[in-house]
Write a protein that holds these residues in place. Structure first.
Motif, mmCIF file in Angstrom:
data_model
loop_
_atom_site.group_PDB
_atom_site.id
_atom_site.type_symbol
_atom_site.label_atom_id
_atom_site.label_comp_id
_atom_site.label_asym_id
_atom_site.label_seq_id
_atom_site.Cartn_x
_atom_site.Cartn_y
_atom_site.Cartn_z
ATOM 1 N N LYS A 420 0.809 -1.210 0.000
ATOM 2 C CA LYS A 420 0.000 0.000 0.000
ATOM 3 C C LYS A 420 0.849 1.270 0.000
ATOM 4 C CE LYS A 420 -3.807 -2.135 2.606
ATOM 5 N NZ LYS A 420 -4.613 -2.043 3.847
ATOM 6 N N TYR A 421 2.160 1.117 0.164
ATOM 7 C CA TYR A 421 3.016 2.287 0.343
ATOM 8 C C TYR A 421 3.946 2.481 -0.840
ATOM 9 C CZ TYR A 421 1.276 1.877 5.079
ATOM 10 O OH TYR A 421 0.455 1.797 6.170
ATOM 11 N N ASP A 422 4.387 3.735 -1.007
ATOM 12 C CA ASP A 422 5.329 4.059 -2.067
ATOM 13 C C ASP A 422 6.732 3.582 -1.719
ATOM 14 O OD1 ASP A 422 3.220 5.462 -3.317
ATOM 15 O OD2 ASP A 422 3.636 7.213 -2.079
ATOM 16 N N VAL A 423 7.085 3.700 -0.450
ATOM 17 C CA VAL A 423 8.424 3.344 0.029
ATOM 18 C C VAL A 423 8.268 2.599 1.347
ATOM 19 C CG1 VAL A 423 10.688 4.243 0.732
ATOM 20 C CG2 VAL A 423 9.414 5.389 -1.085
ATOM 21 N N ALA A 491 12.774 -0.038 -0.990
ATOM 22 C CA ALA A 491 12.718 -0.648 0.335
ATOM 23 C C ALA A 491 14.058 -0.425 1.024
ATOM 24 C CB ALA A 491 12.415 -2.139 0.232
ATOM 25 N N TYR A 492 14.010 0.046 2.274
ATOM 26 C CA TYR A 492 15.204 0.273 3.079
ATOM 27 C C TYR A 492 15.137 -0.680 4.275
ATOM 28 C CZ TYR A 492 15.532 4.545 0.311
ATOM 29 O OH TYR A 492 15.616 5.433 -0.734
ATOM 30 N N PHE A 493 16.046 -1.611 4.318
ATOM 31 C CA PHE A 493 16.041 -2.645 5.354
ATOM 32 C C PHE A 493 17.184 -2.389 6.329
ATOM 33 C CE2 PHE A 493 17.332 -7.151 6.535
ATOM 34 C CZ PHE A 493 16.367 -7.262 7.525
ATOM 35 N N TYR A 494 16.825 -2.142 7.596
ATOM 36 C CA TYR A 494 17.799 -1.917 8.663
ATOM 37 C C TYR A 494 17.710 -3.089 9.635
ATOM 38 C CZ TYR A 494 18.732 2.871 7.172
ATOM 39 O OH TYR A 494 19.126 3.972 6.455
ATOM 40 N N TRP A 495 18.817 -3.802 9.723
ATOM 41 C CA TRP A 495 18.891 -4.951 10.622
ATOM 42 C C TRP A 495 19.950 -4.667 11.680
ATOM 43 C CZ3 TRP A 495 20.614 -10.590 9.064
ATOM 44 C CH2 TRP A 495 20.322 -11.444 10.135
ATOM 45 N N VAL A 496 19.516 -4.604 12.928
ATOM 46 C CA VAL A 496 20.387 -4.264 14.055
ATOM 47 C C VAL A 496 20.521 -5.491 14.947
ATOM 48 C CG1 VAL A 496 20.793 -2.654 15.958
ATOM 49 C CG2 VAL A 496 19.520 -1.898 13.936
ATOM 50 N N VAL A 521 16.975 -0.779 -5.742
ATOM 51 C CA VAL A 521 15.603 -0.677 -5.253
ATOM 52 C C VAL A 521 15.542 -1.053 -3.780
ATOM 53 C CG1 VAL A 521 13.274 -1.634 -5.502
ATOM 54 C CG2 VAL A 521 14.624 -1.093 -7.524
ATOM 55 N N ILE A 522 16.349 -2.033 -3.381
ATOM 56 C CA ILE A 522 16.419 -2.470 -1.981
ATOM 57 C C ILE A 522 17.770 -2.058 -1.412
ATOM 58 C CG2 ILE A 522 16.333 -4.430 -0.414
ATOM 59 C CD1 ILE A 522 14.748 -5.948 -2.538
ATOM 60 N N GLU A 523 17.755 -1.308 -0.354
ATOM 61 C CA GLU A 523 18.983 -0.906 0.331
ATOM 62 C C GLU A 523 19.102 -1.698 1.629
ATOM 63 O OE1 GLU A 523 19.873 3.131 1.003
ATOM 64 O OE2 GLU A 523 19.505 3.769 -1.074
ATOM 65 N N MET A 524 20.219 -2.400 1.796
ATOM 66 C CA MET A 524 20.464 -3.210 2.988
ATOM 67 C C MET A 524 21.405 -2.450 3.923
ATOM 68 S SD MET A 524 18.914 -6.161 2.183
ATOM 69 C CE MET A 524 19.681 -7.347 3.248
ATOM 70 N N HIS A 525 20.996 -2.297 5.168
ATOM 71 C CA HIS A 525 21.827 -1.641 6.175
ATOM 72 C C HIS A 525 21.887 -2.555 7.402
ATOM 73 C CE1 HIS A 525 21.809 2.291 4.076
ATOM 74 N NE2 HIS A 525 20.586 1.912 3.703
ATOM 75 N N THR A 526 23.026 -3.175 7.610
ATOM 76 C CA THR A 526 23.200 -4.042 8.779
ATOM 77 C C THR A 526 24.076 -3.334 9.802
ATOM 78 O OG1 THR A 526 25.069 -5.112 7.660
ATOM 79 C CG2 THR A 526 22.913 -6.163 7.473
#
Length: 624
Positions: A420-423, A491-496, A521-526
């Protein structure tokens, strides 16, 4: 040395080392320093009015449901209070009786309503209808707890008014007045206090209060999370098992409630005994849910295809997907292992994509049930002398080395609404990354299928800037995908996580994202929180080695993946600021799974940047 001493002199200058050590820190600092959003100056009154407006817009679903619930209780209490105010019983027991009866009416309503938030199949169905847009389905557990609080207040008012006020007035009233007013309700006999409390109505009332008190106490956060350590043999009275089994006392409570409502002193006509009218539909609906679970347990029996043990006490299970088991990314299922307990079902996020051939979950050991599950699968894996074990698929029978599993679901969760969301901003702490892995896999599958359709615009020509949605393609039907699937552009994925070994859980997914996603399109941030942040001198050496290794080999030395690992905790203020600048005017769904402390911070930042920028943030927290 290999990077700087290209001429093989055997030494490097101090200035060269300084540039090398400053380089990663400066570049990282520069990348993480987005333009700040400067709010306009307003008067205090305007500021409060604006905050109230944004709060109402963000929480209108919760507000109308809460107002409706409060209005219903006030209406029912007032209606029953005024009804008894003009009855002959009032002349003997006064406002005490009116208060007790008003509270009893709210109790009927809440005892019926408390079952609805835990009818998970019904709530999952609501999400796919128009009701899903007006009912806050994500808050079903919170509403369940709120109704339980209302029941507790109603019990105190009802029982307190009876025991301390109207019953003493009844037994001490003038005998002639008693006979002339309500004597007929008691057969012409004025009862004593003991006779009233030991009657069927009194005994059932006491039993209900005792059972509900046990269920309330064992459902508290301190007991359910096993934060209270009791000595042996009382240690079994806390934890999830105690919560699970004590909550099933409600079956006895509802039976007692029906008996209690049919043996009333002051009401004799069955049409006026309305308790069964309140609870009939919710109870039938709840038992339908339980019967459906039993049916699914027999139908959705799965075979374990692969089991793997990871650091951090994580067990990964890959199972066969039952025929007819359809789900969306972000949903969860209930898992039962009869070898551990034939009655317990526990929820786990689905980590496989809907188009995958297998069904996978990742289980972290945090209680008795998960500890026993891990032990049983570990024995099978250790017997093979491996870290993971594949079942023999040549036979249709379940291999003896794996215990039999049953699943129930799927059930709706906040993350399933990501389209349902743009980002998307996906934030997972530790094992909290599991709900979002399925989403990333689903997006990857659509990107793979889109590679074979060059004539179709996959996402966007400039994904980092444009908030406009564009279709992603289904591997099954391109036309249907173009019409049905409209996902987010980014998509911005932050995994802490605290443990370096945690990155092994989803190493394959992260590598696949880096390999396939050429348009970012997908940014991974660990983030690894057990190491000092990049700007700290104590982590400068490892940051330098990490940067060199990633530049030479394309692999992060910390996580073993192609995604670059950062140190310490993310600066969430900078994250939201950067997203607001990169995606002006977009609707950004913030999905979070983890402890509630960070949830409050992310929720506050979502509201803040919705106010000071033209980007709209909607916060969701995973709840089981």
């Amino acid at each position: 040395m290999g990077e700087l001493d290209q001429s093989y002199h055997g030494y490097i200058e101090v200035s060269q080392l300084e540039r090398l050590m400053r380089g990663p820190a400066i570049s990282l600092e520069y990348e993480a320093r987005p333009q700040t959003m400067i709010p306009l100056r307003r008067s205090r009154l305007q500021h409060l009015a604006r905050k109230a407006m944004y709060y109402t817009l963000d929480n209108w679903q919760r507000i109308w449901v809460l107002c409706f619930w409060l209005f219903a209780m006030v209406f029912l209490f007032s209606w029953k209070f005024l009804q008894y105010r003009y009855r002959s019983d009032y002349e003997v027991m006064g406002y005490c009786l009116c208060t007790a009866k008003g509270a009893a009416e709210t109790l009927k309503f809440n005892m019926a309503l408390v079952l609805l938030p835990v009818c998970r199949n019904t709530i999952t169905w609501f999400r796919s209808t128009i009701f899903g847009s007006i009912i806050p389905c994500d808050d079903n557990i919170k509403f369940h707890k709120l109704i339980a609080m209302g029941i507790g207040i109603g019990v105190v008012m009802h029982a307190g008014a009876h025991l301390t006020c109207d019953i003493p007035k009844l037994v001490n009233s003038d005998h002639e007045e008693f006979i002339s007013t309500i004597g007929g309700d008691f057969g012409g006999h004025q009862p004593s206090y003991w006779e009233v409390v030991t009657s069927t109505e009194g005994i059932t009332g006491f039993l209900m209060v005792i059972l509900m008190s046990i269920a309330f106490l064992l459902a508290s956060h301190w007991s359910r999370r096993n934060l209270v350590k009791l000595p042996w043999p009382w240690h079994k009275l806390t934890g999830f098992n105690a919560f699970w089994y004590s909550h099933h006392l409600f079956i006895v409570v509802y039976a007692l409630l029906l008996v209690h409502s049919f043996f009333l002193f002051l009401t004799h006509q069955w049409t006026q005994k309305t308790t069964w009218m309140y609870i009939a539909v919710p109870v039938l609906l709840y038992f339908r849910e339980r019967i459906l679970r039993i049916f699914r347990a027999g139908q959705f029996k799965v075979s374990t295809l692969k089991a793997a043990l990871y650091s951090g006490n994580v067990l990964a299970l890959h199972m066969t997907k039952p025929l007819g088991f359809k789900y969306e990314s972000g949903m969860y299922l209930f898992l039962q292992c009869s070898a551990v307990s034939p009655f317990e079902w526990h929820p786990f996020s689905i980590t496989s994509a809907p188009s995958d051939d297998v069904l996978s979950v990742h289980i972290r050991t945090v209680g008795d049930w998960t500890e026993e599950m891990r032990r049983m699968f570990a024995e099978a894996i250790d017997a093979a002398g491996k870290y993971s074990l594949h079942a023999n698929n040549s036979s249709s029978e379940q291999p003896a080395r794996f215990p039999r599993l049953c699943i129930d679901g799927p059930y709706g969760a906040p993350a399933q609404d990501y389209k349902k969301y743009d980002v998307m901003l996906l934030v997972g702490l530790g094992i909290g990354a599991t709900p979002f892995i399925s989403i990333l896999k689903d997006m990857l599958n659509h990107m793979k299928s889109a590679e074979h359709e060059p004539d179709i615009n996959k996402f966007s020509d400039s994904p980092s800037k444009s908030p406009i949605r564009s279709p992603m393609r289904s591997p099954l039907s391109p036309r249907r995908s173009r019409r049905k699937f409209r996902g987010p552009t980014n998509a911005y994925f932050y995994w802490v996580t605290r443990e370096q070994g945690s990155f092994e859980w989803f190493k394959g997914v992260m590598n696949e994202v880096a390999e396939i996603d050429q348009k970012a399109v997908i940014e991974m941030h660990t983030y690894l929180t057990s190491v000092y942040e990049e700007s700290d001198a104590r982590s400068a050496l490892i940051a330098m080695v990490q940067a060199l290794h990633h530049a030479k080999n394309g692999v992060d030395i910390v996580s073993g993946t192609r995604a670059r690992t950062h140190f310490a905790k993310p600066n969430w203020e900078k994250v939201f600021s950067k997203l607001s600048i990169s995606h002006p005017g977009a609707r950004i769904g913030v999905f979070y799974c983890g402890p509630s402390l960070l949830a409050k911070e992310l929720d506050a930042l979502s509201r803040k940047y919705s106010e000071i920028s033209n980007t709209k943030y909607i916060f969701h927290k995973e709840n089981f």
